[in-house]
Design an enzyme around this catalytic site. Structure first.
Site, mmCIF file in Angstrom:
data_model
loop_
_atom_site.group_PDB
_atom_site.id
_atom_site.type_symbol
_atom_site.label_atom_id
_atom_site.label_comp_id
_atom_site.label_asym_id
_atom_site.label_seq_id
_atom_site.Cartn_x
_atom_site.Cartn_y
_atom_site.Cartn_z
ATOM 1 N N LYS A 67 0.852 -1.206 0.000
ATOM 2 C CA LYS A 67 0.000 0.000 0.000
ATOM 3 C C LYS A 67 0.880 1.245 0.000
ATOM 4 C CE LYS A 67 -3.398 2.926 0.666
ATOM 5 N NZ LYS A 67 -4.317 3.254 -0.422
ATOM 6 N N CYS A 76 -1.957 9.814 -7.012
ATOM 7 C CA CYS A 76 -3.112 9.585 -6.132
ATOM 8 C C CYS A 76 -4.109 10.719 -6.319
ATOM 9 C CB CYS A 76 -2.699 9.532 -4.664
ATOM 10 S SG CYS A 76 -4.149 9.413 -3.602
HETATM 11 C C1 DHB Z 1 -5.175 6.261 -3.098
HETATM 12 C C2 DHB Z 1 -5.738 6.114 -4.333
HETATM 13 C C3 DHB Z 1 -4.909 5.982 -5.406
HETATM 14 O O1 DHB Z 1 -5.393 5.802 -6.654
HETATM 15 C C4 DHB Z 1 -3.552 6.033 -5.225
HETATM 16 O O2 DHB Z 1 -2.714 5.925 -6.269
HETATM 17 C C5 DHB Z 1 -3.018 6.163 -4.000
HETATM 18 C C6 DHB Z 1 -3.837 6.289 -2.926
HETATM 19 C C7 DHB Z 1 -6.015 6.428 -1.934
HETATM 20 O O3 DHB Z 1 -6.987 7.153 -2.013
HETATM 21 O O4 DHB Z 1 -5.647 5.900 -0.866
#
Ligand code: DHB
Length: 313
Positions: free
Chosen positions: A45, A131
Site C-alpha cells: 500500500k 493519487c
Molecule cells: C489512493 C488512491 C490511489 O489511486 C492512489 O494511487 C493512491 C492512494 C487512496 O486514495 O488511498
C-alpha cells in the site's frame, strides 16, 4: 506448458501478474496472502512518512464491474512497509517486490527515499505520482514540469531501481510530453494507469452521492480498460526500451492480461477485481492466460509482448 514468467531490468518474476497498490496490501496479513499466492510479486500500500487514517467513510463503493474510491492514503507509515519488505527479502533473497511510496509533498517523498536508500532494500520502489484522493493535492503526474523537478531531485541521490505510477492521459500531446520527461531519467519502469480520477457515482434512489468528499473518487474496473490500454500502448511507443511498462487498469480476466501485454506491458497489475476475488484470482488469471497462449501457440510472453497489429501493418 506455457511460461508466464517475465523480466524487468535484471530481475525475473515467476509470473507476470501481481496486485495493484492500494487493494488488499495494507497490512502483513494481506501481504502474506500475496506471498502465498501465484502472483509474481506484490506491491505494498502506498506509504506516507507516518501512519495516516485516510478520508472519512464511506470512501469506497463497488459497482457492477468496477468501483469508485476516495480512500485518501490510509496506511501504516513507511517504517511498517519497509520493515516488512526487508524481512521478506532476508527470507526470500531471490524475489523482487515493490515498495510503493506516495508522499503528499516533495519533501516527504525525498525523506522516504533517503530512508529506503540507506536501507538494505534492493527491490523496486514504485513512486506514486497519481493519487487522486488527497484534498488540496493535485495529481503530480499531470504537471510535467513538476514531474521533471521531482525526478531530478530523486535521481540526484537514489541509485536503486525505481519506477513511477502514472495517472491516465487522454490527449496524444500529453503522451508526448510525459514520455519526453521520463526518457531523460534512468527509470526502471513506469506503471500505467492509476485510477481515472474524480469520477462521480450517484445513488439515484437516495438522490445522493455514493461516497464522501462530495462523491468524487478514483474509478477502477471494466470502464477504464480502453483508457489503460491506450496509455500502455502510447507509452510503449514513446519510451526508451530500457524503461519497462507495468500495465494496470480494467483487468478482470486472462484476455485483459493478454491485451495489456500485446500493448507492451512486461507485467500486469490487478486492482479492482483482485479486491473482489482475493488472491485466488491469480490462479484463475494464470489458467485463462495460459489457455489463450496455448491456443495461439505462444510459449512465453515475449512471443506477443508489444506486438499489437494495426490496419497499417
Ligand atoms: C489512493 C488512491 C490511489 O489511486 C492512489 O494511487 C493512491 C492512494 C487512496 O486514495 O488511498
Amino acid at each position: 506448458m506455457t511460461d508466464l514468467s517475465t523480466t524487468i531490468a535484471d530481475r525475473t518474476f515467476s509470473n507476470c501478474m501481481m496486485n495493484a497498490a492500494g487493494v488488499r496490501c495494507a497490512d502483513e496479513n494481506d501481504l502474506n496472502q500475496l506471498i502465498a499466492s501465484p502472483a509474481g510479486a506484490y506491491v505494498t500500500k502506498s506509504a506516507t512518512p507516518n501512519v495516516r487514517e485516510g478520508n472519512p467513510e464511506p470512501r469506497m463503493k463497488s459497482l457492477p464491474g468496477g468501483c469508485i474510491n476516495s480512500m485518501g492514503l490510509p496506511n501504516h507509515g513507511l517504517d511498517y512497509y519497509l520493515d516488512f519488505v526487508l524481512k521478506d527479502q532476508a527470507a526470500r533473497p531471490d524475489k523482487t517486490n515493490l515498495l510503493s511510496i506516495a508522499g503528499t509533498t516533495l519533501e516527504d517523498n525525498l525523506a522516504m527515499l533517503h530512508k529506503v536508500a540507506d536501507s538494505d532494500f534492493n527491490g523496486f520502489v514504485e513512486l506514486n505520482l497519481s493519487c487522486p484522493n488527497v484534498p488540496g493535492k493535485p495529481q503530480v503526474g499531470y504537471d510535467f514540469d513538476r514531474v521533471r523537478e521531482i525526478l531530478t531531485q530523486v535521481f540526484a541521490f537514489y541509485d536503486k531501481p525505481l519506477g513511477v505510477k502514472l495517472p491516465p492521459y487522454f490527449d496524444l500531446v500529453h503522451f508526448d510530453q510525459i514520455a519526453a520527461v521520463l526518457n531523460d531519467f534512468p527509470l526502471t519502469f513506469v506503471n500505467s494507469i492509476n485510477s481515472v480520477g474524480n469520477g462521480l457515482v450517484i445513488d439515484p434512489n437516495a438522490e445522493r452521492v455514493a461516497i464522501k468528499l462530495g462523491g468524487l473518487g478514483g474509478i477502477g474496473g471494466t470502464f477504464i480498460k480502453p483508457t489503460a490500454l491506450a496509455n500502455v500502448r502510447g507509452l510503449s511507443l514513446r519510451l526508451k526500451p530500457e524503461i519497462a511498462i507495468i500495465g494496470t487498469g480494467g483487468v478482470m480476466n486472462g484476455t485483459d492480461v493478454f491485451e495489456h501485454i500485446l500493448c507492451g506491458a512486461s507485467m500486469v497489475q490487478v486492482g479492482t477485481q483482485f479486491g473482489f476475488e482475493g488472491t485466488r484470482i491469480f490462479k484463475r488469471l494464470s489458467k485463462e492466460l495460459s489457455a489463450i497462449m496455448a491456443a495461439k501457440g505462444y510459449q512465453s510472453i515475449d512471443d506477443f509482448k508489444g506486438k499489437l497489429k494495426t490496419f497499417d501493418d
